[in-house]
Write a protein that holds these residues in place. Structure first.
Motif, PDB file in Angstrom:
ATOM      1  N   PRO A  69       0.819  -1.178  -0.021  1.00 37.25           N
ATOM      2  CA  PRO A  69       0.044   0.126   0.060  1.00 37.25           C
ATOM      3  C   PRO A  69       0.932   1.156  -0.075  1.00 37.25           C
ATOM      4  N   PHE A  70       2.023   1.357   0.774  1.00 35.32           N
ATOM      5  CA  PHE A  70       2.916   2.637   0.822  1.00 35.32           C
ATOM      6  C   PHE A  70       3.254   2.768  -0.539  1.00 35.32           C
ATOM      7  N   ALA A  71       3.793   1.424  -1.477  1.00 31.14           N
ATOM      8  CA  ALA A  71       4.627   1.593  -2.369  1.00 31.14           C
ATOM      9  C   ALA A  71       3.577   2.375  -3.349  1.00 31.14           C
ATOM     10  N   GLY A  72       2.317   1.925  -3.538  1.00 28.80           N
ATOM     11  CA  GLY A  72       1.416   2.258  -4.440  1.00 28.80           C
ATOM     12  C   GLY A  72       1.275   3.740  -4.423  1.00 28.80           C
ATOM     13  N   VAL A  73       1.109   4.230  -3.161  1.00 24.52           N
ATOM     14  CA  VAL A  73       0.761   5.673  -3.069  1.00 24.52           C
ATOM     15  C   VAL A  73       2.056   6.535  -3.520  1.00 24.52           C
ATOM     16  N   PHE A  74       3.405   6.191  -3.309  1.00 25.19           N
ATOM     17  CA  PHE A  74       4.392   6.987  -3.995  1.00 25.19           C
ATOM     18  C   PHE A  74       4.850   6.719  -5.369  1.00 25.19           C
ATOM     19  N   ILE A  75       4.137   5.306  -5.673  1.00 24.77           N
ATOM     20  CA  ILE A  75       4.754   5.269  -7.089  1.00 24.77           C
ATOM     21  C   ILE A  75       3.901   6.245  -7.996  1.00 24.77           C
ATOM     22  N   ASP A  76       2.797   6.450  -7.459  1.00 24.81           N
ATOM     23  CA  ASP A  76       1.939   7.398  -8.305  1.00 24.81           C
ATOM     24  C   ASP A  76       2.118   8.925  -8.226  1.00 24.81           C
ATOM     25  N   ARG A  77       3.033   9.123  -7.187  1.00 23.30           N
ATOM     26  CA  ARG A  77       3.316  10.613  -6.970  1.00 23.30           C
ATOM     27  C   ARG A  77       4.917  10.762  -7.235  1.00 23.30           C
ATOM     28  N   TRP A  78       5.796   9.872  -7.043  1.00 19.42           N
ATOM     29  CA  TRP A  78       7.411  10.167  -6.941  1.00 19.42           C
ATOM     30  C   TRP A  78       7.832   9.694  -8.504  1.00 19.42           C
ATOM     31  N   SER A  79       8.754  10.104  -8.916  1.00 23.42           N
ATOM     32  CA  SER A  79       9.223   9.827 -10.275  1.00 23.42           C
ATOM     33  C   SER A  79       9.687   8.493 -10.009  1.00 23.42           C
ATOM     34  N   ARG A  80       9.167   7.735 -10.979  1.00 18.85           N
ATOM     35  CA  ARG A  80       9.367   6.116 -10.938  1.00 18.85           C
ATOM     36  C   ARG A  80      10.760   5.955 -11.455  1.00 18.85           C
ATOM     37  N   LEU A 212      -2.063  14.139  -8.960  1.00 22.82           N
ATOM     38  CA  LEU A 212      -1.852  14.913  -7.707  1.00 22.82           C
ATOM     39  C   LEU A 212      -3.294  15.142  -7.079  1.00 22.82           C
ATOM     40  N   PRO A 213      -4.361  15.483  -7.801  1.00 23.28           N
ATOM     41  CA  PRO A 213      -5.589  15.845  -7.157  1.00 23.28           C
ATOM     42  C   PRO A 213      -5.900  14.471  -6.711  1.00 23.28           C
ATOM     43  N   GLN A 214      -5.916  13.465  -7.284  1.00 21.42           N
ATOM     44  CA  GLN A 214      -6.359  12.280  -6.838  1.00 21.42           C
ATOM     45  C   GLN A 214      -5.519  11.496  -5.787  1.00 21.42           C
ATOM     46  N   THR A 215      -4.353  11.833  -5.522  1.00 25.10           N
ATOM     47  CA  THR A 215      -3.546  11.110  -4.402  1.00 25.10           C
ATOM     48  C   THR A 215      -3.064  11.920  -3.134  1.00 25.10           C
ATOM     49  N   ARG A 216      -3.585  13.001  -3.221  1.00 28.36           N
ATOM     50  CA  ARG A 216      -3.155  13.968  -2.252  1.00 28.36           C
ATOM     51  C   ARG A 216      -3.740  13.414  -0.816  1.00 28.36           C
ATOM     52  N   ASP A 217      -4.859  13.057  -0.698  1.00 31.22           N
ATOM     53  CA  ASP A 217      -5.674  12.443   0.534  1.00 31.22           C
ATOM     54  C   ASP A 217      -4.951  10.949   0.856  1.00 31.22           C
ATOM     55  N   ALA A 218      -4.444  10.180  -0.164  1.00 34.74           N
ATOM     56  CA  ALA A 218      -3.666   9.022   0.146  1.00 34.74           C
ATOM     57  C   ALA A 218      -2.590   9.189   0.660  1.00 34.74           C
ATOM     58  N   LEU A 219      -1.812  10.065   0.392  1.00 34.23           N
ATOM     59  CA  LEU A 219      -0.489  10.516   0.999  1.00 34.23           C
ATOM     60  C   LEU A 219      -0.469  10.494   2.547  1.00 34.23           C
ATOM     61  N   GLY A 220      -1.804  10.921   2.761  1.00 36.83           N
ATOM     62  CA  GLY A 220      -2.045  11.177   4.433  1.00 36.83           C
ATOM     63  C   GLY A 220      -2.478   9.921   5.199  1.00 36.83           C
ATOM     64  N   ASN A 221      -2.851   9.220   4.277  1.00 34.60           N
ATOM     65  CA  ASN A 221      -3.596   8.098   4.732  1.00 34.60           C
ATOM     66  C   ASN A 221      -3.521   6.778   3.849  1.00 34.60           C
ATOM     67  N   VAL A 222      -2.469   6.055   4.364  1.00 34.83           N
ATOM     68  CA  VAL A 222      -2.087   4.752   3.307  1.00 34.83           C
ATOM     69  C   VAL A 222      -3.149   3.943   3.121  1.00 34.83           C
ATOM     70  N   VAL A 223      -4.008   3.711   4.124  1.00 36.65           N
ATOM     71  CA  VAL A 223      -5.049   2.763   3.883  1.00 36.65           C
ATOM     72  C   VAL A 223      -5.949   3.195   3.048  1.00 36.65           C
ATOM     73  N   HIS A 224      -6.214   4.607   3.025  1.00 33.88           N
ATOM     74  CA  HIS A 224      -7.187   5.089   1.978  1.00 33.88           C
ATOM     75  C   HIS A 224      -6.769   5.021   0.728  1.00 33.88           C
ATOM     76  N   ALA A 231     -10.895  -0.322  -4.982  1.00 34.42           N
ATOM     77  CA  ALA A 231     -12.210   0.314  -5.520  1.00 34.42           C
ATOM     78  C   ALA A 231     -11.925   0.324  -6.951  1.00 34.42           C
ATOM     79  N   HIS A 232     -10.682   1.024  -7.185  1.00 36.30           N
ATOM     80  CA  HIS A 232     -10.664   1.032  -8.957  1.00 36.30           C
ATOM     81  C   HIS A 232     -10.817  -0.313  -9.451  1.00 36.30           C
ATOM     82  N   ILE A 233     -10.121  -1.381  -8.816  1.00 40.01           N
ATOM     83  CA  ILE A 233     -10.098  -2.579  -9.434  1.00 40.01           C
ATOM     84  C   ILE A 233     -11.624  -3.059  -9.715  1.00 40.01           C
ATOM     85  N   TRP A 234     -12.431  -2.935  -8.572  1.00 31.75           N
ATOM     86  CA  TRP A 234     -13.620  -3.421  -8.302  1.00 31.75           C
ATOM     87  C   TRP A 234     -14.426  -2.616  -9.460  1.00 31.75           C
TER      88      TRP A 234
END
Length: 461
Positions: A69-80, A212-224, A231-234
Motif C-alpha cells: 500500500p505504501f508503494a502504490g501511493v508513492f509510485i503514483d507521485r514520485w518519479s518512477r 496529484l488531485p487524486q493522490t493527495r489524500d492517499a499520501l496522508g492515509n495509506v489505508v485510503h 475500489a478502482h479494481i472493483w
C-alpha cells in the motif's frame, strides 16, 4: 511467439534500458534469495518442518504485502525512474547489513528483520517497473513486452539462484561463507542502480498534473490509498476477476511448493546437501517452465484470448498435480515443477496485461500495490495452511487431492464469470445502439464486439 512483435519491442531504446534494469536487479535477487534459503532450509545443522518452512515463508513474503500500500501511493507521485535508481542502493546497504550480522554470528531476529527489509524494498522496485512499462511500449505490444520482461526477469532470477548455488558449493554453507555471497549481491544491486540512471528522470511517469488531485489524500492515509486501488479494481471487473484467479492460483501453488521443499529435504532424501542438490534441480525445471510459458503465451493468447488461456492453465494445473504429484516420486515431481512453472508464468502474464489494459495510469501504482499484496499474502496463507496440514515429510494424499479439486473448480468458475461479464457488456452495447449493427459517429464506423470477442479481452493486444 510473434518474432515481429519481439523485434519491435527490442528495437525500443527506452524499453531496453528498463529491461536491463530489471535483469540486473533480478539476477541479484536470485543470488540473495538462494543464499538465504539454502542457509535457512538446507543447513546441515537445521531440520526443516512444515511449521518452520511456513514461518520462514511468512517472514520473507508478508512484508511485501505490508509495504505494497505504501508503494502504490508513492509510485503514483514520485518519479518512477528515481525509484528504480534509489531502491537498489537501499537494498545494497541492507544486504551488506545482513552479511555483517551473519559474519558476527547473529542469525536471529535482527538478521530476519534486515532480510525482510531487503525483500520489502524489492517489491517497491518491481511495482515501479510494472507501472512504468506502458510508458516505454505501445498498447499493441504490451503482451509481448510483458512476456519478455517479466519472464526474462523470472528466468534471470533463477540464473542468479544458480549462481548463488554454485557460490555455496565453492565457499560452503556456513555463516561467514553466506556473508561473502551476500556482499557480492550488494555489488550487483549497485550495478542495477547504475543501469537505471540511463533513463530520463521524467520518462516513466506518473502524470503528476493528473495524479496529484487524486493522490493527495492517499499520501496522508495509506489505508485510503489502498482502498482507492481496490475500489478502482472493483470498477474494472475484468481486472478484479483476473486478480481473483491469480490469488487462488498462488495459494494452491504455495501449498505445492511447501510440500516440494519438505519432500526434497525429508522424504526423497534425508541428507541436507543431497536434498539441496535435488531441490535445485526441481527449481531449475520450474525455471525452464517459466521460459516455456513465456514462449507460448503470446501465441496462445492470440487464439484463445487472455481469459481463455487462464482457464486452460488452471485446468492443466489440476491434471499436472494429479498425474505428476500424487505418485510422490522424485522424477515426476521434477517434471511437475516444469509444468507448474509454465502454468504460473502463463497465468501471471495474462493477468498482468489484463490489469495494465483496464486500469487508469493515475491508479496504476495503487492497483499494482493491491496486486502485490494479494500475490504474496495468498502465498503466506498457503504456508500457514501447509503448516497445519502437511506432515514433516511433505507427503499427503489428502492435501494434494484438495489442491487438485480446487484448481478444477477455479477453472470452471473463472470461465463462467468472464463469460457472464462479456454477455452483460454485449447487452449494454446492443441496448445503446439498437440491434448492434454498425454505428457511424464522428470518429467513423464502429463495429461492436460480440460476447466472444469481449471474453477474449482484445487477445491481440
Amino acid at each position: 511467439m510473434n518474432t515481429g512483435d519481439l523485434g519491435s519491442v527490442l528495437r525500443g531504446r527506452d524499453f531496453r534500458r528498463l529491461y536491463a534494469t530489471r535483469l540486473t536487479s533480478q539476477l541479484s535477487d536470485g543470488v540473495f534469495q538462494i543464499a538465504l534459503a539454502s542457509y535457512v532450509f538446507f543447513s546441515p545443522e537445521k531440520q526443516t518442518t512444515a511449521g518452520k518452512a511456513a514461518a520462514a515463508f511468512a517472514v520473507l513474503l508478508l512484508p511485501y504485502s505490508l509495504i505494497g500500500p505504501f508503494a502504490g501511493v508513492f509510485i503514483d507521485r514520485w518519479s518512477r525512474r528515481q525509484i528504480l535508481v534509489f531502491a537498489p542502493v537501499v537494498r545494497a546497504v541492507l544486504v551488506a547489513a545482513v552479511a555483517g550480522l551473519l559474519a558476527a554470528g547473529q542469525d536471529g531476529a535482527p538478521f530476519f528483520l534486515a532480510a525482510l527489509l531487503v525483500l520489502g524494498v524489492n517489491r517497491f522496485f518491481l511495482s515501479a517497473l510494472s507501472a512504468a512499462l506502458p510508458r516505454v511500449v505501445g498498447r499493441e505490444l504490451l503482451v509481448m513486452a510483458n512476456s519478455l520482461s517479466v519472464t526474462s526477469g523470472t528466468i534471470i532470477a533463477f540464473v542468479g539462484a544458480g549462481v548463488g548455488y554454485l557460490l555455496r558449493k565453492v565457499f560452503g554453507g556456513g555463516q561467514a561463507d553466506t556473508a561473502l555471497i551476500l556482499l557480492c549481491t550488494a555489488g550487483l544491486y549497485l550495478l542495477a542502480a547504475l543501469v537505471a540512471t540511463t533513463l530520463r528522470r521524467d520518462q516513466l511517469g506518473p502524470d503528476l498534473d493528473r495524479a496529484l488531485p487524486q493522490t493527495r489524500d492517499a499520501l496522508g492515509n495509506v489505508v485510503h490509498g489502498l482502498a482507492d486501488g481496490a475500489a478502482h479494481i472493483w470498477r474494472r471487473r475484468p481486472a478484479a476477476l483476473a486478480l481473483a484467479a491469480i490469488s487462488l492460483h498462488r495459494f494452491l501453488y504455495g501449498i505445492t511448493m511447501i510440500m516440494a521443499a519438505l519432500l526434497f529435504r525429508n522424504y526423497f532424501s534425508t541428507s541436507a546437501d543431497t536434498g539441496l542438490d535435488r531441490f535445485a534441480l526441481f527449481l531449475g525445471a520450474t525455471g525452464a517452465g517459466f521460459l516455456a510459458g513465456a514462449v507460448i503465451t503470446p501465441w496462445v493468447v492470440r487464439l484463445t484470448g487472455k481469459n481463455g488461456w487462464i482457464v486452460l492453465l488452471l485446468l492443466a494445473a489440476a491434471v499436472i498435480e494429479a498425474a505428476l504429484g500424487l505418485p510422490f516420486r522424485e522424477t515426476l515431481f521434477v517434471i511437475g515443477g516444469f509444468a507448474l512453472g509454465l502454468v504460473s508464468q502463463g497465468v501471471k502474464l495474462s493477468v498482468d496485461v489484463i490489469v495494465q489494459e483496464t486500469v487508469d495510469d493515475a491508479y496504476r501504482g495503487r492497483v499494482f500495490a493491491v496486486y502485490d499484496m494479494l500475490f504474496n499474502a495468498t502465498f503466506v496463507a498457503a504456508a500457514a495452511v501447509a503448516a497445519a496440514t502437511v506432515p514433516p515429510t511433505g507427503k499427503s494424499y489428502a492435501v494434494l487431492g484438495v489442491v487438485i479439486a480446487v484448481y478444477a473448480c477455479a477453472a470452471v468458475a473463472y470461465r463462467l464469470a468472464t463469460r457472464a461479464h462479456a454477455a452483460v457488456t454485449s447487452e449494454r452495447r446492443t441496448g445503446k445502439h439498437g440491434t448492434g449493427e454498425r454505428r457511424t459517429g464522428e470518429r467513423g464506423t464502429v463495429e461492436p464486439r460480440t460476447a466472444e470477442q469481449g471474453d477474449r479481452g482484445d487477445a491481440g493486444a
